[in-house]
Every structure is written in structure tokens, then in C-alpha cells.
Design a protein around this motif. Structure first.
Motif, PDB file in Angstrom:
ATOM      1  N   ARG A 117       0.848  -1.195   0.000  1.00  0.00           N
ATOM      2  CA  ARG A 117       0.000   0.000   0.000  1.00  0.00           C
ATOM      3  C   ARG A 117       0.882   1.243   0.000  1.00  0.00           C
ATOM      4  NH1 ARG A 117      -4.124   2.834   3.859  1.00  0.00           N
ATOM      5  NH2 ARG A 117      -5.847   3.207   2.399  1.00  0.00           N
ATOM      6  N   ILE A 118       0.660   2.100  -0.970  1.00  0.00           N
ATOM      7  CA  ILE A 118       1.468   3.307  -1.116  1.00  0.00           C
ATOM      8  C   ILE A 118       0.581   4.534  -0.964  1.00  0.00           C
ATOM      9  CG2 ILE A 118       2.955   4.648  -2.658  1.00  0.00           C
ATOM     10  CD1 ILE A 118       3.804   2.068  -3.991  1.00  0.00           C
ATOM     11  N   GLY A 119       0.917   5.383  -0.012  1.00  0.00           N
ATOM     12  CA  GLY A 119       0.206   6.640   0.183  1.00  0.00           C
ATOM     13  C   GLY A 119       0.963   7.767  -0.495  1.00  0.00           C
ATOM     14  N   ILE A 120       0.233   8.630  -1.180  1.00  0.00           N
ATOM     15  CA  ILE A 120       0.841   9.767  -1.859  1.00  0.00           C
ATOM     16  C   ILE A 120       0.238  11.038  -1.286  1.00  0.00           C
ATOM     17  CG2 ILE A 120       1.229  10.921  -4.075  1.00  0.00           C
ATOM     18  CD1 ILE A 120       0.760   8.184  -5.420  1.00  0.00           C
ATOM     19  N   ALA A 121       1.072  11.891  -0.728  1.00  0.00           N
ATOM     20  CA  ALA A 121       0.622  13.175  -0.197  1.00  0.00           C
ATOM     21  C   ALA A 121       0.755  14.219  -1.294  1.00  0.00           C
ATOM     22  CB  ALA A 121       1.457  13.574   1.015  1.00  0.00           C
ATOM     23  N   GLY A 122      -0.391  14.737  -1.744  1.00  0.00           N
ATOM     24  CA  GLY A 122      -0.386  15.763  -2.774  1.00  0.00           C
ATOM     25  C   GLY A 122      -0.915  15.261  -4.097  1.00  0.00           C
ATOM     26  N   ALA A 123      -2.064  15.796  -4.515  1.00  0.00           N
ATOM     27  CA  ALA A 123      -2.690  15.374  -5.771  1.00  0.00           C
ATOM     28  C   ALA A 123      -2.480  16.408  -6.865  1.00  0.00           C
ATOM     29  CB  ALA A 123      -4.177  15.112  -5.565  1.00  0.00           C
ATOM     30  N   GLY A 124      -1.280  17.009  -6.890  1.00  0.00           N
ATOM     31  CA  GLY A 124      -0.898  17.824  -8.033  1.00  0.00           C
ATOM     32  C   GLY A 124      -0.535  16.920  -9.192  1.00  0.00           C
ATOM     33  N   LEU A 125       0.078  17.489 -10.224  1.00  0.00           N
ATOM     34  CA  LEU A 125       0.343  16.703 -11.421  1.00  0.00           C
ATOM     35  C   LEU A 125       1.332  15.570 -11.161  1.00  0.00           C
ATOM     36  CD1 LEU A 125       0.447  19.571 -14.064  1.00  0.00           C
ATOM     37  CD2 LEU A 125      -1.469  18.118 -13.413  1.00  0.00           C
ATOM     38  N   GLY A 126       2.355  15.807 -10.338  1.00  0.00           N
ATOM     39  CA  GLY A 126       3.306  14.748 -10.023  1.00  0.00           C
ATOM     40  C   GLY A 126       2.668  13.644  -9.203  1.00  0.00           C
ATOM     41  N   GLY A 127       1.871  14.024  -8.194  1.00  0.00           N
ATOM     42  CA  GLY A 127       1.208  13.026  -7.362  1.00  0.00           C
ATOM     43  C   GLY A 127       0.198  12.206  -8.133  1.00  0.00           C
ATOM     44  N   VAL A 128      -0.564  12.866  -8.999  1.00  0.00           N
ATOM     45  CA  VAL A 128      -1.556  12.146  -9.804  1.00  0.00           C
ATOM     46  C   VAL A 128      -0.867  11.203 -10.782  1.00  0.00           C
ATOM     47  CG1 VAL A 128      -3.369  12.412 -11.532  1.00  0.00           C
ATOM     48  CG2 VAL A 128      -3.312  13.927  -9.556  1.00  0.00           C
ATOM     49  N   ALA A 129       0.228  11.662 -11.393  1.00  0.00           N
ATOM     50  CA  ALA A 129       0.976  10.787 -12.305  1.00  0.00           C
ATOM     51  C   ALA A 129       1.484   9.558 -11.563  1.00  0.00           C
ATOM     52  CB  ALA A 129       2.140  11.545 -12.929  1.00  0.00           C
ATOM     53  N   ALA A 130       2.034   9.767 -10.360  1.00  0.00           N
ATOM     54  CA  ALA A 130       2.524   8.638  -9.569  1.00  0.00           C
ATOM     55  C   ALA A 130       1.390   7.675  -9.246  1.00  0.00           C
ATOM     56  CB  ALA A 130       3.182   9.148  -8.288  1.00  0.00           C
ATOM     57  N   ALA A 131       0.237   8.214  -8.865  1.00  0.00           N
ATOM     58  CA  ALA A 131      -0.904   7.357  -8.522  1.00  0.00           C
ATOM     59  C   ALA A 131      -1.336   6.525  -9.727  1.00  0.00           C
ATOM     60  CB  ALA A 131      -2.061   8.211  -8.022  1.00  0.00           C
TER      61      ALA A 131
ATOM     62  N   HIS B  53      10.821  29.028 -15.472  1.00  0.00           N
ATOM     63  CA  HIS B  53      11.270  29.650 -16.709  1.00  0.00           C
ATOM     64  C   HIS B  53      11.700  28.677 -17.808  1.00  0.00           C
ATOM     65  CE1 HIS B  53      10.723  33.061 -14.289  1.00  0.00           C
ATOM     66  NE2 HIS B  53      11.928  33.178 -13.806  1.00  0.00           N
ATOM     67  N   MET B  54      11.614  27.380 -17.545  1.00  0.00           N
ATOM     68  CA  MET B  54      11.799  26.383 -18.600  1.00  0.00           C
ATOM     69  C   MET B  54      10.489  25.684 -18.932  1.00  0.00           C
ATOM     70  SD  MET B  54      15.364  24.229 -18.095  1.00  0.00           S
ATOM     71  CE  MET B  54      15.054  23.056 -19.418  1.00  0.00           C
ATOM     72  N   ALA B  55       9.440  26.003 -18.174  1.00  0.00           N
ATOM     73  CA  ALA B  55       8.165  25.282 -18.283  1.00  0.00           C
ATOM     74  C   ALA B  55       8.384  23.779 -18.097  1.00  0.00           C
ATOM     75  CB  ALA B  55       7.477  25.570 -19.622  1.00  0.00           C
ATOM     76  N   GLN B  56       9.256  23.434 -17.130  1.00  0.00           N
ATOM     77  CA  GLN B  56       9.581  22.021 -16.903  1.00  0.00           C
ATOM     78  C   GLN B  56       9.405  21.588 -15.449  1.00  0.00           C
ATOM     79  OE1 GLN B  56      10.829  19.299 -18.940  1.00  0.00           O
ATOM     80  NE2 GLN B  56       9.865  20.556 -20.503  1.00  0.00           N
ATOM     81  N   GLY B  57       8.879  22.460 -14.590  1.00  0.00           N
ATOM     82  CA  GLY B  57       8.713  22.070 -13.190  1.00  0.00           C
ATOM     83  C   GLY B  57       7.781  20.882 -13.027  1.00  0.00           C
ATOM     84  N   ALA B  58       6.578  20.986 -13.586  1.00  0.00           N
ATOM     85  CA  ALA B  58       5.631  19.868 -13.509  1.00  0.00           C
ATOM     86  C   ALA B  58       6.125  18.684 -14.318  1.00  0.00           C
ATOM     87  CB  ALA B  58       4.255  20.318 -14.000  1.00  0.00           C
ATOM     88  N   ALA B  59       6.817  18.964 -15.422  1.00  0.00           N
ATOM     89  CA  ALA B  59       7.361  17.882 -16.247  1.00  0.00           C
ATOM     90  C   ALA B  59       8.354  17.041 -15.453  1.00  0.00           C
ATOM     91  CB  ALA B  59       8.033  18.460 -17.489  1.00  0.00           C
ATOM     92  N   MET B  60       9.216  17.708 -14.672  1.00  0.00           N
ATOM     93  CA  MET B  60      10.175  16.974 -13.857  1.00  0.00           C
ATOM     94  C   MET B  60       9.471  16.141 -12.798  1.00  0.00           C
ATOM     95  SD  MET B  60      13.190  17.401 -15.105  1.00  0.00           S
ATOM     96  CE  MET B  60      12.350  17.400 -16.708  1.00  0.00           C
ATOM     97  N   ALA B  61       8.355  16.655 -12.264  1.00  0.00           N
ATOM     98  CA  ALA B  61       7.597  15.881 -11.279  1.00  0.00           C
ATOM     99  C   ALA B  61       7.014  14.619 -11.913  1.00  0.00           C
ATOM    100  CB  ALA B  61       6.480  16.739 -10.683  1.00  0.00           C
ATOM    101  N   VAL B  62       6.496  14.740 -13.137  1.00  0.00           N
ATOM    102  CA  VAL B  62       5.944  13.568 -13.821  1.00  0.00           C
ATOM    103  C   VAL B  62       7.058  12.587 -14.174  1.00  0.00           C
ATOM    104  CG1 VAL B  62       4.693  12.760 -15.858  1.00  0.00           C
ATOM    105  CG2 VAL B  62       3.951  14.839 -14.684  1.00  0.00           C
ATOM    106  N   GLU B  63       8.197  13.097 -14.611  1.00  0.00           N
ATOM    107  CA  GLU B  63       9.338  12.204 -14.868  1.00  0.00           C
ATOM    108  C   GLU B  63       9.759  11.492 -13.584  1.00  0.00           C
ATOM    109  OE1 GLU B  63      12.696  13.915 -16.787  1.00  0.00           O
ATOM    110  OE2 GLU B  63      11.618  14.505 -18.593  1.00  0.00           O
ATOM    111  N   ASP B  64       9.835  12.235 -12.477  1.00  0.00           N
ATOM    112  CA  ASP B  64      10.143  11.606 -11.183  1.00  0.00           C
ATOM    113  C   ASP B  64       9.173  10.467 -10.902  1.00  0.00           C
ATOM    114  OD1 ASP B  64      12.153  13.490 -10.708  1.00  0.00           O
ATOM    115  OD2 ASP B  64      10.995  14.624  -9.232  1.00  0.00           O
ATOM    116  N   ALA B  65       7.887  10.756 -11.076  1.00  0.00           N
ATOM    117  CA  ALA B  65       6.847   9.761 -10.782  1.00  0.00           C
ATOM    118  C   ALA B  65       7.047   8.507 -11.622  1.00  0.00           C
ATOM    119  CB  ALA B  65       5.462  10.365 -11.046  1.00  0.00           C
ATOM    120  N   ALA B  66       7.386   8.695 -12.898  1.00  0.00           N
ATOM    121  CA  ALA B  66       7.552   7.554 -13.787  1.00  0.00           C
ATOM    122  C   ALA B  66       8.776   6.720 -13.414  1.00  0.00           C
ATOM    123  CB  ALA B  66       7.658   8.033 -15.233  1.00  0.00           C
ATOM    124  N   VAL B  67       9.873   7.388 -13.086  1.00  0.00           N
ATOM    125  CA  VAL B  67      11.085   6.651 -12.699  1.00  0.00           C
ATOM    126  C   VAL B  67      10.881   5.961 -11.354  1.00  0.00           C
ATOM    127  CG1 VAL B  67      13.542   6.847 -12.134  1.00  0.00           C
ATOM    128  CG2 VAL B  67      12.605   8.125 -14.073  1.00  0.00           C
TER     129      VAL B  67
END
Length: 374
Positions: free
Chosen positions: A6-20, A299-313
Motif C-alpha cells: 500500500r502506497i500513500g501519496i501526499a499531494g494530488a498535483g500533477l506529479g502526485g496524480v501521475a505517480a498514482a 522559466h523552462m516550463a519544466q517544473g511539472a514535467a520533472m515531477a511527472v518524470e520523477d513519478a515515472a522513474v
């Protein structure tokens, strides 16, 4: 290899939702917690490059669904602030085949809803603000502001720059104000079209900029977001602003920019904050992703992108390396992500990305599924 973990994820932003979504797909028992009382369509835009769309393709073909509703700019255009001279014109969808996926611009709320649709609704618990957790070596007990308590085997902190998970692991310290704020507003697409707007452009002066792009396939909404030096003394994360404040901040900018500003109605502003890179992103049964461990200026428009990449890895590491030796699994995740996330954080904070002609393939062409997990 999920084994009922069972994995709990704190935060349902884009990175948290991607991880879920990714962890549920991998067979884990996932529960996603967020302090918001319910989902809301927050008024902001976002850009996702091919590096992210390749990940979203694994979530029931979400890439195709997003492509049907998003704007698909062929180029990124950098313009000089006063006379509109093109400083750089960088191919995006004009080189889609090379990148292997599309580049989209979209309303953040529409993207968020589409990603949430990839997670079973019963796995999302709104109104759950994490206030404390206890790792006893066998599991993690989560305590919420509403009085609820939950037990999970693993805790993922996807709870942003002011992460409670990060604070509990590494101690309380304030995020660093960068000296910059950002204004944002959405104007009618028709107003932008009447001015001859680019699909996706950034107007640069020596000390500030304004980024402008459409938020939907029909080009009905047009987004403005800025970066500018200013004082910030409030503890609020966002404050109301005004067309007049925006006009004053961009006095002398090109008539097209002035036309955008004239078309604004609701204008907000927020402080741009960051943190120094963490030496490690995990402890015990808890692990961080996204802004919780590497926040950056946008300023790279990559903050959320890095969170989704984190989630995938992270999802790959948990699925492929297992959960018996979490030290090894989390270490592999951190080692796989730290160099790239730190590089993006550094370039983003410096605000140099695509100002001059350059090849962004190293960023947009990346595919985390080509990565060797060890």
C-alpha cells in the motif's frame, strides 16, 4: 512485484496524480491524499513537452486524448521586448517525428482533470491535509488535520515546495524568495488573434519577460504569465493584482504585448521561490518527488514535467526493483533522477532557456523508458 504493498501519496498535483496512475497500473494499492476539499479548474496554463507525453502515453493513451483538446504549437518564438524582433525560433511540433511525441499547451485544470481520470476515483481522498506521520520501520502512519489516520507501507511526498513530508524528514526551513514575482491572466483567444499573436512566444527584456500561448485546440483562451523583479513581503502564495500593475511592470513593451494587457480582466501574482538541491530525496519508507525535492522557477516550463518524470522513474524502480530493500530502490530512483532534475533546476532558475537559438532535444527528446534501472 507489488505484492499488496500500500502506497500513500501526499499531494494530488500533477506529479502526485501521475505517480498514482502509474503505480495503480503497476498493481500497487495506491491511495492519493490532498488537502483541497475537491478538484477545481485552477486558472493557469501549462506546457508539456514530448518528454512528458511519452510517459502519459502509458496511461490508457492519455497522450492522444490530450492532443485532441490542446494547442499544438509548431515553434517556440523568442521576441525582443520592444520591437518584436525574433531572437530565436525553436522547432517543437515542426520536428515531432524527431522528438517522438507532441508538444502541447493547455489549461492546467483541463490537464489535471484528464490525468485524474486515469486514477480510480475511490483511490483519491480530498480534504486530507497531512500534518504528521510516523515511520516505525514496518510501515508509515499518516495523521491528517481532519482527524483521520491511515497506515501505508510507503509514503510518497508529492506535496510541493512547502512539503510536510520534506519538513518532517529534513527539518523546517523557509523556501527562498528569488526576488521575482509572476503575474498571470487569461484573455479571450479572439483578442489575441486580432493582435496577430504567435501560438507560443516569450517576450524578453534585460530584466523581465512575458510568456504568451493558447490553452486549447480551438484557441478560445490565451494565457499570459510573466517573470519580473519585485518585492514580496506577504506570506500568501498568491495575491490579487490588476491590469494597471501589469501595465506598469511592462511599460514600453511592444504594442502587441500592450494589447494583451489591455484585454486582461482578472490578474493575479505570486512569488517565485526555490530551495537548494537536497543531498538525498528519501529516508526510511518515505520518498519525495517534484517540487518537494527540487523546486524551481518556472522559466523552462519544466517544473511539472520533472515531477511527472520523477513519478515515472519512481514507479519503475518500485515495480522492477521491488519493495523488500527500499534503501536500494529509493537510492536507484535518486541516482537516476538527480543529475537531470538538478540541471533543469539550474537552467530554469537562470532564465536562459531558448532565449537564443539552441537545440532542446536533450530535454524534450528524453525518454525515461530507455533508462536502465539498476
Amino acid at each position: 512485484m507489488s505484492g499488496g504493498v500500500r502506497i500513500g501519496i501526499a499531494g494530488a498535483g500533477l506529479g502526485g496524480v501521475a505517480a498514482a496512475g502509474l503505480l495503480e497500473k503497476a498493481g500497487f494499492d495506491v491511495v492519493l491524499f490532498d488537502q483541497a476539499p475537491a478538484f477545481s479548474r485552477l486558472g493557469a496554463g501549462i506546457q508539456f513537452g514530448p518528454n512528458v507525453l511519452k510517459i502519459l502515453a502509458t496511461l490508457d493513451g492519455l497522450d492522444k486524448k490530450l492532443e485532441k483538446i490542446s494547442c499544438l504549437p509548431d515553434y517556440w518564438v523568442s521576441r525582443k521586448w520592444d520591437d518584436g524582433t525574433v531572437m530565436a525560433k525553436i522547432p517543437l511540433n515542426a520536428e515531432r517525428e524527431r522528438y517522438g511525441a507532441p508538444y502541447i499547451t493547455i489549461h492546467r485544470g483541463d490537464l489535471h482533470q484528464a490525468m485524474l481520470d486515469c486514477v480510480s476515483p475511490e483511490r483519491v481522498k480530498w480534504g486530507h491535509k497531512l500534518v504528521d506521520f510516523i515511520d516505525d520501520g514496518q510501515g508509515v502512519t499518516l495523521n491528517f488535520e481532519n482527524g483521520a489516520s491511515e497506515k501505508v507501507d510507503i509514503l510518497i511526498g508529492a506535496d510541493g515546495i512547502n512539503s510536510r513530508v520534506r519538513e518532517k524528514i529534513f527539518g523546517l526551513d523557509e523556501a527562498v524568495y528569488t526576488g521575482w514575482i509572476a503575474h498571470r491572466a487569461i484573455i479571450p483567444g479572439a483578442a489575441a488573434k486580432s493582435l496577430g499573436a504567435d501560438l507560443n512566444a516569450k517576450w524578453w527584456s534585460a530584466d523581465r519577460h512575458i510568456v504568451c500561448y493558447y490553452l486549447d485546440k480551438n484557441e478560445d483562451e490565451f494565457y499570459l504569465v510573466t517573470g519580473e523583479p519585485a518585492e514580496w513581503t506577504s506570506r500568501a502564495g498568491q495575491l490579487p493584482s490588476s491590469r494597471e500593475a501589469l501595465r506598469e511592470a511592462f511599460k514600453g513593451f511592444h504594442p502587441m504585448v500592450q494589447g494583451y494587457i489591455d484585454a486582461t480582466d482578472v490578474v493575479t501574482k505570486w512569488p517565485l521561490k526555490t530551495r537548494a538541491p537536497l543531498p538525498v530525496w528519501y529516508q526510511g519508507r518515505s520518498v519525495l518527488l517534484g517540487d518537494a525535492c527540487h523546486p524551481m522557477k518556472p522559466h523552462m516550463a519544466q517544473g511539472a514535467a520533472m515531477a511527472v518524470e520523477d513519478a515515472a522513474v519512481l514507479a519503475r524502480c518500485l515495480a522492477e526493483l521491488g519493495t523488500k530493500d527500499l534503501e536500494r530502490t529509493f537510492r536507484s530512483y535518486h541516482e537516476a533522477r538527480k543529475e537531470r532534475a538538478t540541471k533543469v533546476q539550474s537552467i530554469s532558475n537562470a532564465n536562459t532557456w531558448l532565449r537564443q537559438p539552441e537545440d532542446p532535444y536533450w530535454c524534450y527528446g528524453d525518454n525515461i523508458y530507455d533508462l536502465t534501472i539498476e
